[in-house]
Design a protein around this motif. Structure first.
Motif, PDB file in Angstrom:
ATOM      1  N   GLN A   1       0.847  -1.354  -0.018  1.00  0.00           N
ATOM      2  CA  GLN A   1      -0.129   0.112   0.113  1.00  0.00           C
ATOM      3  C   GLN A   1       0.919   1.325  -0.038  1.00  0.00           C
ATOM      4  OE1 GLN A   1      -3.083  -2.266   2.720  1.00  0.00           O
ATOM      5  NE2 GLN A   1      -2.722  -0.021   3.309  1.00  0.00           N
ATOM      6  N   CYS A   2       1.896   1.068   0.211  1.00  0.00           N
ATOM      7  CA  CYS A   2       2.938   2.148   0.576  1.00  0.00           C
ATOM      8  C   CYS A   2       3.044   3.289  -0.548  1.00  0.00           C
ATOM      9  CB  CYS A   2       4.311   1.842   0.819  1.00  0.00           C
ATOM     10  SG  CYS A   2       5.559   3.052   1.034  1.00  0.00           S
ATOM     11  N   ILE A   3       3.096   4.619  -0.338  1.00  0.00           N
ATOM     12  CA  ILE A   3       3.041   5.532  -1.228  1.00  0.00           C
ATOM     13  C   ILE A   3       4.515   6.120  -1.164  1.00  0.00           C
ATOM     14  CG2 ILE A   3       0.576   5.907  -2.010  1.00  0.00           C
ATOM     15  CD1 ILE A   3       0.786   8.303  -0.051  1.00  0.00           C
ATOM     16  N   ARG A   4       5.254   5.666  -0.202  1.00  0.00           N
ATOM     17  CA  ARG A   4       6.672   6.300  -0.443  1.00  0.00           C
ATOM     18  C   ARG A   4       6.704   7.679   0.028  1.00  0.00           C
ATOM     19  NH1 ARG A   4       7.145   1.268  -0.696  1.00  0.00           N
ATOM     20  NH2 ARG A   4       8.331   0.206  -2.440  1.00  0.00           N
ATOM     21  N   CYS A   5       6.020   7.787   1.254  1.00  0.00           N
ATOM     22  CA  CYS A   5       5.995   9.520   1.631  1.00  0.00           C
ATOM     23  C   CYS A   5       7.236   9.802   2.638  1.00  0.00           C
ATOM     24  CB  CYS A   5       4.638   9.624   2.374  1.00  0.00           C
ATOM     25  SG  CYS A   5       4.544   9.023   3.824  1.00  0.00           S
ATOM     26  N   GLY A   6       7.799   8.620   3.203  1.00  0.00           N
ATOM     27  CA  GLY A   6       8.999   8.789   4.308  1.00  0.00           C
ATOM     28  C   GLY A   6       8.451   9.260   5.651  1.00  0.00           C
ATOM     29  N   ALA A   7       7.071   9.251   5.694  1.00  0.00           N
ATOM     30  CA  ALA A   7       6.701   9.625   7.392  1.00  0.00           C
ATOM     31  C   ALA A   7       6.999   8.853   8.178  1.00  0.00           C
ATOM     32  CB  ALA A   7       5.113  10.164   7.431  1.00  0.00           C
ATOM     33  N   CYS A   8       7.125   7.736   7.894  1.00  0.00           N
ATOM     34  CA  CYS A   8       7.408   6.493   8.958  1.00  0.00           C
ATOM     35  C   CYS A   8       8.949   6.635   9.367  1.00  0.00           C
ATOM     36  CB  CYS A   8       7.152   4.953   8.457  1.00  0.00           C
ATOM     37  SG  CYS A   8       7.732   4.629   6.888  1.00  0.00           S
ATOM     38  N   MET A   9       9.533   7.023   8.493  1.00  0.00           N
ATOM     39  CA  MET A   9      10.997   7.139   8.785  1.00  0.00           C
ATOM     40  C   MET A   9      11.291   8.519   9.826  1.00  0.00           C
ATOM     41  SD  MET A   9      12.784   7.102   5.023  1.00  0.00           S
ATOM     42  CE  MET A   9      11.723   5.590   4.793  1.00  0.00           C
TER      43      MET A   9
ATOM     44  N   VAL B   1       1.483   7.423  11.808  1.00  0.00           N
ATOM     45  CA  VAL B   1       1.321   8.425  10.913  1.00  0.00           C
ATOM     46  C   VAL B   1       1.232   7.801   9.417  1.00  0.00           C
ATOM     47  CG1 VAL B   1       2.690   9.962  12.453  1.00  0.00           C
ATOM     48  CG2 VAL B   1       3.959   8.149  10.759  1.00  0.00           C
ATOM     49  N   CYS B   2       1.549   6.489   9.134  1.00  0.00           N
ATOM     50  CA  CYS B   2       1.169   6.117   8.026  1.00  0.00           C
ATOM     51  C   CYS B   2       0.068   6.526   7.144  1.00  0.00           C
ATOM     52  CB  CYS B   2       1.470   4.590   7.767  1.00  0.00           C
ATOM     53  SG  CYS B   2       1.377   3.869   6.059  1.00  0.00           S
ATOM     54  N   PRO B   3       0.281   7.365   5.843  1.00  0.00           N
ATOM     55  CA  PRO B   3      -1.023   7.784   5.401  1.00  0.00           C
ATOM     56  C   PRO B   3      -1.926   6.748   5.013  1.00  0.00           C
ATOM     57  CG  PRO B   3       0.889   8.203   4.036  1.00  0.00           C
ATOM     58  CD  PRO B   3       1.299   7.645   5.296  1.00  0.00           C
ATOM     59  N   VAL B   4      -1.287   5.595   4.390  1.00  0.00           N
ATOM     60  CA  VAL B   4      -2.327   4.686   3.921  1.00  0.00           C
ATOM     61  C   VAL B   4      -2.400   3.486   4.960  1.00  0.00           C
ATOM     62  CG1 VAL B   4      -2.034   4.941   1.565  1.00  0.00           C
ATOM     63  CG2 VAL B   4      -0.319   3.557   2.924  1.00  0.00           C
ATOM     64  N   LYS B   5      -2.277   3.801   6.220  1.00  0.00           N
ATOM     65  CA  LYS B   5      -2.478   2.805   7.326  1.00  0.00           C
ATOM     66  C   LYS B   5      -1.851   1.563   7.417  1.00  0.00           C
ATOM     67  CE  LYS B   5      -6.583   3.517   9.636  1.00  0.00           C
ATOM     68  NZ  LYS B   5      -6.995   4.726  10.620  1.00  0.00           N
ATOM     69  N   ILE B   6      -0.719   1.465   6.985  1.00  0.00           N
ATOM     70  CA  ILE B   6      -0.132   0.179   6.933  1.00  0.00           C
ATOM     71  C   ILE B   6       0.307  -0.253   8.500  1.00  0.00           C
ATOM     72  CG2 ILE B   6       1.989  -1.227   6.219  1.00  0.00           C
ATOM     73  CD1 ILE B   6       2.110   0.695   3.905  1.00  0.00           C
ATOM     74  N   PRO B   7      -0.304  -1.200   9.030  1.00  0.00           N
ATOM     75  CA  PRO B   7       0.160  -1.720  10.299  1.00  0.00           C
ATOM     76  C   PRO B   7       1.574  -2.171  10.526  1.00  0.00           C
ATOM     77  CG  PRO B   7      -1.295  -3.359   9.418  1.00  0.00           C
ATOM     78  CD  PRO B   7      -0.727  -2.297   8.297  1.00  0.00           C
TER      79      PRO B   7
ATOM     80  N   PRO C   1      11.323   2.234   8.854  1.00  0.00           N
ATOM     81  CA  PRO C   1      10.148   1.246   9.106  1.00  0.00           C
ATOM     82  C   PRO C   1       9.598   0.664   7.794  1.00  0.00           C
ATOM     83  CG  PRO C   1       9.641   3.073  10.412  1.00  0.00           C
ATOM     84  CD  PRO C   1      10.756   3.395   9.472  1.00  0.00           C
ATOM     85  N   ILE C   2       9.496   1.430   6.908  1.00  0.00           N
ATOM     86  CA  ILE C   2       9.079   0.872   5.503  1.00  0.00           C
ATOM     87  C   ILE C   2      10.192  -0.055   4.879  1.00  0.00           C
ATOM     88  CG2 ILE C   2       9.725   2.691   4.068  1.00  0.00           C
ATOM     89  CD1 ILE C   2       6.927   0.231   3.119  1.00  0.00           C
ATOM     90  N   GLY C   3      11.267   0.097   5.120  1.00  0.00           N
ATOM     91  CA  GLY C   3      12.635  -0.523   4.752  1.00  0.00           C
ATOM     92  C   GLY C   3      12.565  -1.913   5.424  1.00  0.00           C
TER      93      GLY C   3
END
Ligand code: SF4
Lengths: 265, 490
Positions: free
Chosen positions: B325-333, B385-391, B354-356
């Motif tokens: 689902q990730c849109i690569r916004c970087g907010a998680c990092m 914070v993930c905009p697409v709510k990835i748990p 986190p996405i990594g």
């Protein structure tokens, strides 16, 4: 927006419908408090009893299963989870003196036991309340501060904040203490670096995190900090002691009891 | 096709080795105060920007839920949408190429460039091309490949790779960039003024755009309905790269496809606000076809390379699929307390943070990335914070589970079971016995409290920065019992 701490606390936890005040509750003591910090469990019991509740402590309870669950050993955690559920048979609230064990019991049990009897598991999870949440939202306690004026900081665990969504209730309780001024430290919502086995498996990273947390807490003019989670406090207090600082954390149950001792609210 | 003829891999497999170095990298970067200061400062800035961009928590929640559903719907139909995208793009005159591996993607791109006799490539920002190590590959074939995004340009000049997916050079502060320019740009008049630095870089790049044979970019959203490639950027370099050279090659992961043009606005709004706190990016490019007859500009050829590289493995599992689902916004990092401490390079992977941690195991295998899922306190800041709510924390737990799986279980993640150690597995078995047998548990508690003086002063990593608490004189269960007995006696 209501300015009263209690009202805003309720608004923040409004996702949950709270039951009326019960006559009896269970205490889930958590393995950490059982082994290392039992006074906080006794103090929690005393606070609850002062509210006119009978507190039951099943002797068969042990650990919520989080250490194994967080390490990927779900099968091992699952049998422990089923064991806990059996220890709390009465349909009364189960008060947990840790946000992180609360998150495990309330949310992760549902995931982990989804193939078991759903209704029984769901009913158990529904009966789980974090300690400050229970005092604030179910008992709606009124605290009478008896202590001298002082400043304290509050550390809320990540699980209480993000899984249990109850970070506002600890604050609401402290704000009821007339002589206590709550001071905010920098990066207040940032993790202290505990994370269970993380602290051992990735000691460098965890160490860097707790050193920062300690630095930010010490930068306040608070005389102590309080928290509702022994996991975080074992970590933060351990780092404080290592750095030979006198500043310490105290479990919120003990702190509230100490501040209000002598009142019969 | 063997692209590994050289001893140095010029495809994504080169990251396998660096991901294995995680622990060493962490030790190195934690001990670098300048680096830590750079990251802390930059992350504070970005988290603050994001906070300001979402004044209403309710709006944010509604939008996150909406975007989560959009991405989930698109993933549910992924195979059909990819086919639809391909046929729409081809109708529009854009050629589509499929690559299962990073090596395949590189070969496709190199061949396209060579067919044009191209020797000069300019690149817009593309993390997928980092994933394939495209620059290394093209350079090995004698093709010059210049990054034109300012951050990427700096990173390339320094011989590094991005430390953040949105801000590739965030690990460098302005005086480090000034030093770099002083060494590499002839005639640079030394200054640490950020605007002047950027102007200097832009001037150096300007000329390159006009003489490039091919432009390579990434893609943020590929719209199946209309066959449109959307590109989000702030510097205008993406527009230059995709319009000036005769050929434009876009490369992206298969998960970037969305069904409808209407899906784009909410995703875009969340993307830019989550990433940099911008309401909208300075440029938003929508590329639907190559230059048509009578048009004065635009590339004559447009290609899209769709890369799998482990994504279909994530797709196959319902829970792990959410990773896509990730849109690569970087907010998680930006919000991650671990990333903030160790920085982006320590991970050793293309995608840090986190996405990594949740996407790299599919690209590089769980064995090479086995230290990543455990390198988290599970604080939940990323998921929040993930905009697409990835748990994300839940997926980390899942990957931990995969990495200690016993042998012989059906294959879900390449490299599963890599962290299973018989001793640890045995300890957890014992632990579970202990916690389900009240008698044994009570005895253990009795022993721990009576033997509290046996508590060691040192306990591995724990006591390197902390003291170890001793068991209490009496466990809670005993104290409660005594209390109850006292009451009954009264
Ligand atoms: S996982 Fe979520 S927060 Fe992280 S980069 Fe992807 S979309 Fe953004």
């Amino acid at each position: 927006m209501p300015a009263l701490p209690l009202a805003s606390a309720k608004r923040h936890t409004s996702k949950r419908v709270y039951p009326p005040k019960p006559a009896q509750v269970y205490l889930f003591g958590t393995c950490l408090a059982d082994t290392l910090f039992p006074q906080s469990g006794l103090d929690a019991i005393e606070l609850l009893e002062r509210q006119g509740l009978e507190v039951l402590f099943p002797q068969g309870q042990s650990c919520c299963g989080q250490p194994a669950y967080n390490s990927g050993y779900e099968d091992e955690a699952r049998v422990v989870a089923r064991h806990q559920i059996k220890q709390f048979p009465l349909d009364i609230p189960i008060v947990v003196i840790s946000g992180s064990c609360g998150g495990m019991l309330r949310h992760h049990y549902l995931d982990m036991l989804k193939h078991d009897n759903d209704l029984e598991v769901a009913a158990f999870c529904e009966r789980i309340f974090e300690f400050t949440e229970f005092l604030t939202c179910v008992l709606e306690v009124k605290l009478q501060d008896q202590g001298a004026p002082e400043r304290v900081a509050l550390h809320t665990s990540c699980a209480a904040r993000r899984e249990m969504d109850v970070h506002i209730t600890g604050k609401a309780l402290l704000e009821q203490l007339g002589q206590v001024e709550l001071v905010e430290h920098d990066y207040i919502s940032e993790c202290c670096g505990f994370g269970g086995t993380f602290a051992v498996k990735h000691g460098d990273i965890s160490g860097a995190m707790v050193q920062d947390k300690v630095k930010h807490l010490l930068a306040t003019d608070a005389v102590r900090y309080v928290s509702a989670d022994w996991g975080c406090m074992m970590n933060i207090n351990g780092a404080l002691e290592y750095q030979q600082e006198a500043f310490r954390g105290e479990h919120i149950a003990s702190y509230l009891l100490r501040r209000t001792r002598g009142d019969n609210a | 096709m063997n692209t590994r003829a050289n001893t140095i891999a010029t495809d994504g497999s080169k990251y396998e080795a660096s991901a294995r170095q995680f622990r060493g990298n962490v030790a190195r970067d934690l001990a670098n105060p300048q680096l830590r200061e750079n990251f802390r400062g930059a992350m504070d800035y970005l988290t603050d920007k994001r906070r300001q961009a979402f004044p209403s928590e309710d709006e944010l929640e509604t939008l996150r839920r909406k975007c989560q559903l959009i991405k989930q719907r698109c993933l549910l139909k992924l195979p059909e949408l990819l086919e639809q995208l391909e046929s729409k793009l081809e109708q529009n005159g854009i050629q589509v190429h499929w690559a299962e591996t990073t090596a395949e993607a590189n070969t496709i791109i190199a061949e396209l460039i060579q067919r044009k006799n191209g020797t000069k490539v300019v690149k817009g920002k593309s993390m997928v091309s980092e994933e394939t190590a495209l620059n290394d590959h093209l350079q090995a074939q004698g093709i010059e490949c210049l990054e034109t995004d300012m951050g990427e340009y700096i990173v390339q000049m320094a011989g590094e790779h991005p430390s953040h997916i949105i801000m590739p050079a965030i690990h460098q502060n302005k005086s480090q960039v000034a030093d770099l320019f002083a060494h590499n740009i002839p005639g640079f008049d030394y200054t640490t003024d950020v605007d002047t630095l950027i102007r200097t870089g832009r001037q150096a790049l300007r000329d390159k755009f006009c003489h490039a044979d091919v432009g390579v970019t990434g893609v943020n959203f590929a719209v199946a309905e209309t066959g449109t490639l959307c590109l989000v950027e702030n510097e205008g370099n993406g527009r230059m790269v995709s319009t000036v050279p005769e050929m434009h090659i876009a490369i992206t992961g298969i998960e970037k496809v969305v069904e409808l043009l209407d899906d784009v606005p909410p995703l875009l709004s969340l993307l830019t606000r989550s990433a940099t706190g911008q309401i909208i990016s300075t440029y938003f490019n929508m590329i639907t076809h190559p230059r048509r007859e009578g048009e004065k500009d635009g590339p004559k050829e447009v290609h899209l390379v769709l890369l799998d590289n482990g994504r279909s493995q994530a797709f196959a599992d319902e829970e792990l699929r959410q990773t896509l689902q990730c849109i690569r916004c970087g907010a998680c990092m930006n919000h991650c307390p671990v990333y903030t401490r160790i920085g982006g390079h320590a991970y050793g992977t293309v995608y840090p943070g986190p996405i990594g941690k949740i996407v790299s195991p599919h690209m590089l295998g769980l064995e090479a990335t086995k230290d990543l899922p455990t390198a988290s306190s599970l604080c939940g800041a990323c998921g929040e914070v993930c905009p697409v709510k990835i748990p994300i924390p839940k997926i980390l737990l899942r990957l931990r589970k995969e990495s200690v799986k016993a042998k012989g279980e059906p294959l879900v993640v390449k490299g599963q079971g890599c962290n299973r150690k018989p001793l640890e597995a045995g300890i957890w078995k014992l632990w579970s016995r202990l916690n389900t047998s009240p008698v044994i548990y009570a005895i253990a508690m009795w022993l721990a409290s009576r033997g509290r003086w046996l508590t060691p002063a040192k306990a591995g990593a724990w006591t390197r920065v902390r003291t170890l608490p001793k068991p209490a004189r009496r466990p809670l269960r005993e104290l409660v019992k005594q209390r109850e007995q006292r009451r009954e006696g009264q």
